[in-house]
Design a protein around this motif. Sequence first.
Motif, PDB file in Angstrom:
ATOM      1  N   UNK A  27       0.861  -1.185   0.000  1.00 52.31           N
ATOM      2  CA  UNK A  27       0.000   0.000   0.000  1.00 52.31           C
ATOM      3  C   UNK A  27       0.894   1.231   0.000  1.00 52.31           C
ATOM      4  N   UNK A  28       0.768   2.032  -1.037  1.00 54.87           N
ATOM      5  CA  UNK A  28       1.523   3.265  -1.180  1.00 54.87           C
ATOM      6  C   UNK A  28       0.580   4.411  -0.837  1.00 54.87           C
ATOM      7  N   UNK A  29       0.749   5.027   0.321  1.00 54.86           N
ATOM      8  CA  UNK A  29      -0.158   6.111   0.725  1.00 54.86           C
ATOM      9  C   UNK A  29       0.416   7.450   0.271  1.00 54.86           C
ATOM     10  N   UNK A  30      -0.462   8.272  -0.296  1.00 58.26           N
ATOM     11  CA  UNK A  30      -0.060   9.570  -0.830  1.00 58.26           C
ATOM     12  C   UNK A  30      -0.987  10.654  -0.305  1.00 58.26           C
ATOM     13  N   UNK A  31      -0.403  11.622   0.407  1.00 59.38           N
ATOM     14  CA  UNK A  31      -1.162  12.741   0.968  1.00 59.38           C
ATOM     15  C   UNK A  31      -1.074  13.910  -0.001  1.00 59.38           C
ATOM     16  N   UNK A  32      -2.216  14.302  -0.553  1.00 61.04           N
ATOM     17  CA  UNK A  32      -2.278  15.406  -1.509  1.00 61.04           C
ATOM     18  C   UNK A  32      -3.399  16.355  -1.084  1.00 61.04           C
ATOM     19  N   UNK A  33      -3.134  17.135  -0.054  1.00 56.15           N
ATOM     20  CA  UNK A  33      -4.107  18.054   0.524  1.00 56.15           C
ATOM     21  C   UNK A  33      -4.663  19.019  -0.526  1.00 56.15           C
ATOM     22  N   UNK A  81      -1.587  -1.187  -4.219  1.00 57.93           N
ATOM     23  CA  UNK A  81      -2.636  -0.172  -4.179  1.00 57.93           C
ATOM     24  C   UNK A  81      -2.007   1.167  -3.822  1.00 57.93           C
ATOM     25  N   UNK A  82      -2.560   2.210  -4.388  1.00 53.70           N
ATOM     26  CA  UNK A  82      -2.210   3.573  -4.020  1.00 53.70           C
ATOM     27  C   UNK A  82      -3.423   4.136  -3.301  1.00 53.70           C
ATOM     28  N   UNK A  83      -3.205   4.657  -2.112  1.00 54.69           N
ATOM     29  CA  UNK A  83      -4.296   5.244  -1.335  1.00 54.69           C
ATOM     30  C   UNK A  83      -4.075   6.748  -1.284  1.00 54.69           C
ATOM     31  N   UNK A  84      -5.017   7.479  -1.842  1.00 59.18           N
ATOM     32  CA  UNK A  84      -4.948   8.932  -1.910  1.00 59.18           C
ATOM     33  C   UNK A  84      -5.659   9.515  -0.689  1.00 59.18           C
ATOM     34  N   UNK A  85      -4.966  10.389   0.016  1.00 56.02           N
ATOM     35  CA  UNK A  85      -5.502  11.010   1.227  1.00 56.02           C
ATOM     36  C   UNK A  85      -5.504  12.530   1.051  1.00 56.02           C
ATOM     37  N   UNK A  93     -10.528   8.035 -14.489  1.00 54.54           N
ATOM     38  CA  UNK A  93     -10.887   7.866 -15.898  1.00 54.54           C
ATOM     39  C   UNK A  93     -10.856   6.386 -16.250  1.00 54.54           C
ATOM     40  N   UNK A  94      -9.771   5.713 -15.795  1.00 49.42           N
ATOM     41  CA  UNK A  94      -9.620   4.281 -16.020  1.00 49.42           C
ATOM     42  C   UNK A  94      -8.678   3.736 -14.951  1.00 49.42           C
ATOM     43  N   UNK A  95      -9.144   2.732 -14.193  1.00 56.11           N
ATOM     44  CA  UNK A  95      -8.294   2.103 -13.187  1.00 56.11           C
ATOM     45  C   UNK A  95      -7.179   1.340 -13.900  1.00 56.11           C
ATOM     46  N   UNK A  96      -5.948   1.480 -13.443  1.00 53.83           N
ATOM     47  CA  UNK A  96      -4.885   0.643 -13.997  1.00 53.83           C
ATOM     48  C   UNK A  96      -5.225  -0.835 -13.769  1.00 53.83           C
ATOM     49  N   UNK A  97      -4.798  -1.691 -14.679  1.00 54.73           N
ATOM     50  CA  UNK A  97      -5.089  -3.121 -14.567  1.00 54.73           C
ATOM     51  C   UNK A  97      -4.437  -3.757 -13.351  1.00 54.73           C
ATOM     52  N   UNK A  98      -3.238  -3.289 -13.010  1.00 59.68           N
ATOM     53  CA  UNK A  98      -2.436  -3.975 -12.001  1.00 59.68           C
ATOM     54  C   UNK A  98      -2.338  -3.264 -10.657  1.00 59.68           C
ATOM     55  N   UNK A  99      -2.801  -2.031 -10.555  1.00 58.50           N
ATOM     56  CA  UNK A  99      -2.708  -1.253  -9.320  1.00 58.50           C
ATOM     57  C   UNK A  99      -4.080  -0.657  -9.025  1.00 58.50           C
ATOM     58  N   UNK A 100      -4.556  -0.826  -7.797  1.00 64.95           N
ATOM     59  CA  UNK A 100      -5.815  -0.190  -7.400  1.00 64.95           C
ATOM     60  C   UNK A 100      -5.512   1.207  -6.887  1.00 64.95           C
ATOM     61  N   UNK A 101      -6.284   2.179  -7.331  1.00 61.60           N
ATOM     62  CA  UNK A 101      -6.164   3.544  -6.815  1.00 61.60           C
ATOM     63  C   UNK A 101      -7.433   3.817  -6.032  1.00 61.60           C
ATOM     64  N   UNK A 102      -7.249   4.104  -4.732  1.00 61.60           N
ATOM     65  CA  UNK A 102      -8.372   4.195  -3.805  1.00 61.60           C
ATOM     66  C   UNK A 102      -8.220   5.402  -2.892  1.00 61.60           C
ATOM     67  N   UNK A 110     -12.178  -2.592   0.055  1.00 61.28           N
ATOM     68  CA  UNK A 110     -11.536  -3.195  -1.106  1.00 61.28           C
ATOM     69  C   UNK A 110     -10.746  -4.435  -0.689  1.00 61.28           C
ATOM     70  N   UNK A 111      -9.976  -4.343   0.391  1.00 59.84           N
ATOM     71  CA  UNK A 111      -9.208  -5.498   0.859  1.00 59.84           C
ATOM     72  C   UNK A 111     -10.123  -6.664   1.225  1.00 59.84           C
TER      73      UNK A 111
END
Length: 140
Positions: A27-33, A81-85, A93-102, A110-111
């Motif tokens: 899980x790659x968490x990304x904080x983008x306020x 998975x990439x988790x956007x916070x 637009x389109x979910x990548x086939x191999x990585x979930x963006x949540x 999802x898990x």
Amino acid sequence: MLHPVPAGTRGSDIDHVVVGAAGVFTINSKFHEGARIWVGSRRLLVSGQKTDHLRNTRYDVARTQKLLEAVIGSSVPVRGAIVIVGAKEITIREQPDDIAVLTAPQLVRWLKKQKPILEPTQLAVVVAAVRAEVTWSNEP
């Protein structure tokens, strides 16, 4: 669940590693306020700017798979998975086939929806490997 997981010898880490009957997840968490996020099958933009989030998450998945396989001696299912916070808006637009963006609220659901693929004995072996510090300290 482990976080953060130091991986390799160069000071890098994987934000979170989750293990369950459905396999291993990085899980790659990304904080983008307040940012506007746009997700396509091959690109993730933050306020119109290209990012390396997909590439880095794919690298985490591949590295985790190699490290676990080196310890276990057989193939280990790993997904990312990439988790956007904190984003103001997320357009998928389109979910990548191999990585979930949540988003963070979507992650647990999802898990839980992932289908079990590991037998109990396999799961025990994978959990032990993930918990072992030696797994993460050496690149194969």
